[in-house]
Write an enzyme that holds these catalytic residues in place. Structure first.
Site, PDB file in Angstrom:
ATOM      1  N   CYS A  89       1.998   5.448  -9.899  1.00 32.02           N
ATOM      2  CA  CYS A  89       2.486   6.761  -9.576  1.00 32.02           C
ATOM      3  C   CYS A  89       3.793   6.733  -9.150  1.00 32.02           C
ATOM      4  O   CYS A  89       3.934   6.359  -8.111  1.00 32.02           O
ATOM      5  CB  CYS A  89       1.404   7.521  -9.216  1.00 32.02           C
ATOM      6  SG  CYS A  89       1.815   9.355  -8.968  1.00 32.02           S
ATOM      7  N   ASP A 119      11.580  16.273 -13.190  1.00 29.16           N
ATOM      8  CA  ASP A 119      10.532  15.834 -12.620  1.00 29.16           C
ATOM      9  C   ASP A 119      10.506  14.391 -12.203  1.00 29.16           C
ATOM     10  O   ASP A 119      10.129  13.784 -11.126  1.00 29.16           O
ATOM     11  CB  ASP A 119       9.249  15.730 -13.531  1.00 29.16           C
ATOM     12  CG  ASP A 119       7.988  15.241 -12.715  1.00 29.16           C
ATOM     13  OD1 ASP A 119       7.669  15.773 -11.775  1.00 29.16           O
ATOM     14  OD2 ASP A 119       7.381  14.688 -13.453  1.00 29.16           O
TER      15      ASP A 119
END
Length: 411
Positions: free
Chosen positions: A33, A295
């Site tokens: 992640c 992002d």
């Protein structure tokens, strides 16, 4: 000044700013992640959830910034379902208040582990699209996608799949391709077909780590993370999945990267920003209202401002954001500019351009070798499908051509 040859006039295109209602907060701790580290940016700034005031300001400003009759809201994480259903019901109320005759659509990204019957009823009743993170069969999924206590999550996610299907909620699979599962394209692709998933997004994981193990900023040096897919793996994976898809699933199973490649063949804007010619159309807003260029660029140097100080239009159509977007094209090394596949990949995502070209120029995409392999392998088929589209025939005709000829013949 920005060369207008490389970037459109302000307000000539729609912008997308996905919102992070729970910031980087998540109930999982996936090894790869890239967003968990963002908590460090806000650890001393109070509440980690979006307030009602920020939510309202975002929704109003976002709708007012749109140039098309439909407005697409995307709720992203972290884990979006750390916020209760009531938060999103409030979002719908505000969307209806400020819609001004526009059609509003919503999609929400989730790992699925917090899904309940209440959530499913809400998603179904309001027509929300769900992007579900799932990395293939159990062995592949559980390799890196685990809860904070280290426990596997596959069965919890499959429970979510069953619930979404039972309630008739539309959902897409968001699958990460890493160093492990990339070696099993057949098992990976067939798994999604077996569970009835018709819309699949494959994302190659490429991360670099700093000396202390954190995700490296785009402009910072770092060692390649061990879970990153290699260029050769990525190319082999795409080629094999493409072969499976093009022989039997065109028009039935929709793989985002294949759809985007075909779009580039016919001169239509692809549905994925990584293969678009310029960036800058898709920003992200953190839970406190901070808006960033992208992002994958949530670092201080890419902060555009805060929703409480400026509008979405002011930030996303700003000179700074437009320069960020234009740099995708203007900063390409000569090797890319001379490549026969440039119109298909457009240098891919700038965050992956940390390699040197054959003559030592910086800015080559780490995955270049894999993309070149895929584009060369798939070219005859995409050219055939593009020609079918130009003649208003379905691209799925490629499957008939393969059956009758064993391949496709270029005209």
């Amino acid at each position: 000044m920005i060369d207008q040859q490389y970037y459109p006039t302000p307000f000539a295109y729609p912008v997308y700013v996905m919102a992070k209602p729970a910031g980087p907060g998540c109930n999982l701790a996936c090894d790869y992640c890239y967003y968990l580290d963002k908590a460090d940016l806000y650890q001393a700034r109070g509440a980690k959830n979006m307030t009602d005031a920020t939510l309202e300001r975002y929704i109003r400003s976002y709708i007012e910034s749109q140039t098309l009759p439909a407005v697409q809201f995307t709720w992203h994480g972290g884990e979006t379902m750390l916020r209760p259903v009531s938060f999103y019901k409030r979002a719908i109320e505000l969307q209806q208040r400020y819609a001004g005759g526009r059609r509003v659509e919503n999609c929400i990204q989730t790992n699925g582990t917090l899904l309940t019957d209440e959530w499913c009823r809400f998603l179904r009743d309001h027509g929300w699209l769900v992007g579900l993170s799932i990395d293939g069969p159990q062995e592949f999924h559980d390799e890196y996608r685990r809860a904070r206590d280290g426990k596997p999550t596959f069965h919890r996610v499959m429970r979510a799949v069953d619930m979404l299907n039972r309630y008739g909620v539309d959902w897409n699979a968001m699958a990460v391709v890493n160093d492990y599962n990339a070696d099993y394209p057949d098992e990976f692709y067939n798994f999604f077909k077996q569970i009835g998933c018709r819309y699949i997004q494959f994302t190659p994981v490429v991360e670099r780590l700093t000396a202390d193990g954190h995700i490296a900023a785009v402009s910072s040096p770092g060692e390649l993370a061990p879970f990153s897919v290699t260029p050769a793996q990525w190319g082999d994976f795409l080629c094999r999945v493409f072969d499976l898809w093009v022989k039997s699933d065109v028009g039935e199973t929709f793989v985002q990267i294949f759809d985007a490649t075909l779009a580039n063949y016919v001169g239509v804007e692809p549905g994925v920003c990584t293969l678009a010619s310029v960036c800058g159309h898709a920003g992200v807003m953190e839970h406190n209202g901070d808006v960033y260029c992208c992002d994958h660029f949530v670092f201080p140097e890419y902060l555009l401002g805060n929703i409480h100080d400026a509008t979405i239009a002011e930030m996303m159509y700003s000179e700074r954001e437009r320069a960020f977007g234009a740099a995708k094209k203007t900063a390409l090394p000569d090797q890319c500019k001379q490549c026969q596949f440039l119109k298909l990949c457009n240098g891919e995502c700038p965050r992956n351009r940390f390699c040197l070209t054959a003559d030592g120029q910086p800015g080559l995409n780490y995955l270049c070798e894999g993309y070149r392999q895929f584009f060369a392998h798939s070219a005859p088929y995409f050219q055939f499908m593009a020609e079918e589209l130009r003649n208003q025939r379905p691209p799925s005709n490629v499957m008939k051509a393969i059956i009758s000829q064993g391949t496709v013949t270029l005209k």
